[in-house]
Design a protein around this motif. Sequence first.
Motif, PDB file in Angstrom:
ATOM      1  N   GLU A 200      22.835  -8.756  -2.468  1.00 48.06           N
ATOM      2  CA  GLU A 200      23.180  -9.972  -3.212  1.00 48.06           C
ATOM      3  C   GLU A 200      22.172 -10.263  -4.315  1.00 48.06           C
ATOM      4  O   GLU A 200      22.544 -10.654  -5.422  1.00 48.06           O
ATOM      5  CB  GLU A 200      23.257 -11.169  -2.259  1.00 48.06           C
ATOM      6  N   THR A 201      20.879 -10.114  -4.011  1.00 47.23           N
ATOM      7  CA  THR A 201      19.834 -10.496  -4.961  1.00 47.23           C
ATOM      8  C   THR A 201      19.353  -9.328  -5.822  1.00 47.23           C
ATOM      9  O   THR A 201      18.716  -9.549  -6.855  1.00 47.23           O
ATOM     10  CB  THR A 201      18.613 -11.070  -4.219  1.00 47.23           C
ATOM     11  N   GLN A 202      19.623  -8.082  -5.378  1.00 47.95           N
ATOM     12  CA  GLN A 202      19.119  -6.881  -6.053  1.00 47.95           C
ATOM     13  C   GLN A 202      17.593  -6.888  -6.111  1.00 47.95           C
ATOM     14  O   GLN A 202      16.983  -6.301  -7.007  1.00 47.95           O
ATOM     15  CB  GLN A 202      19.705  -6.765  -7.465  1.00 47.95           C
ATOM     16  N   ASP A 203      16.979  -7.541  -5.126  1.00 48.14           N
ATOM     17  CA  ASP A 203      15.519  -7.640  -5.058  1.00 48.14           C
ATOM     18  C   ASP A 203      15.078  -7.229  -3.656  1.00 48.14           C
ATOM     19  O   ASP A 203      15.343  -7.932  -2.685  1.00 48.14           O
ATOM     20  CB  ASP A 203      15.074  -9.073  -5.362  1.00 48.14           C
ATOM     21  N   MET A 204      14.386  -6.105  -3.549  1.00 45.10           N
ATOM     22  CA  MET A 204      13.986  -5.593  -2.239  1.00 45.10           C
ATOM     23  C   MET A 204      12.741  -6.265  -1.695  1.00 45.10           C
ATOM     24  O   MET A 204      12.318  -5.983  -0.569  1.00 45.10           O
ATOM     25  CB  MET A 204      13.768  -4.079  -2.316  1.00 45.10           C
TER      26      MET A 204
END
Length: 278
Positions: A200-204
């Motif tokens: 959803e955020t494309q932030d790992m």
Amino acid sequence: MVFDDDGKIAFAEFNETTMGNYYVRHFQNVSKRRTEFQFFQDFHDKRRSVAYGRVLANGFKYVEDQILEKQDLDADYDLLTGASFSMKNMIGLKDDVSAQRKDSNHKKQRYYGYTEDYGYGITGWLQVVVEDGKIVRCFYDEIFADHTKDIVYDDLKQFYRQSKYFSTTYEDPFPSGWDRHAWLVCFKDQSDAINKKVCETQDMFDITGLPCVEGPDMGVVWDKPQKDDVALVSNSDATARPSPGPASRVEQPSAPGQDRPRRDGQGRRREVRRNEHG
């Protein structure tokens, strides 16, 4: 199946999921490869296992090794004597992958794999799949060693050859000093929550909103694991232990290229794959 940038087959793995109406309710809709199903099948198919010395996982690996060696999906492959019906049926999947590779209209994905040997009988495995520049899957699992002698903690030896995500019976031991699970959520649910969050955020590196990140139920194991010289507490004994509550703050994951806190001084294996995912 994963191909590297030169078109070489870098990774191949067969697996199968049982049917939703499988005759043993406990094993409905479960992975056959990294669950206790492999032992159940071995027990209930004892005649074939004893006669040929083979189980399902042997048949998988035998074909996978041939694929990596021959580097040709259109080649003929041998099956183990006494191979299961599962493997006999799945061998045809290689033809489907071969056809997809030759189809210029078939959408290709990028695969990134990272493994880390934690040194006590468990290997972490992170798999990230990218399609059209977006992360479409971020899957984390921890795999137990193939032999109980390689698993340090007695409570975990029973899960040899399984994984925390796919095992139907895995339950986290209690961290030292706690009278309950630090996570308050099972490993599978936590892994699914991380996957959903990252997609959803494309932030790992953003863990806000995930279970046990903040508040009174903050998990001490997010990014600050217990020292290896502190024994884990078995579930049966944990309720007798006092609970001081979480004392550590949640630390953000390290930046790329920086090591996270190490559990011990034992050797670790780190492996990164950046390949096309067929």
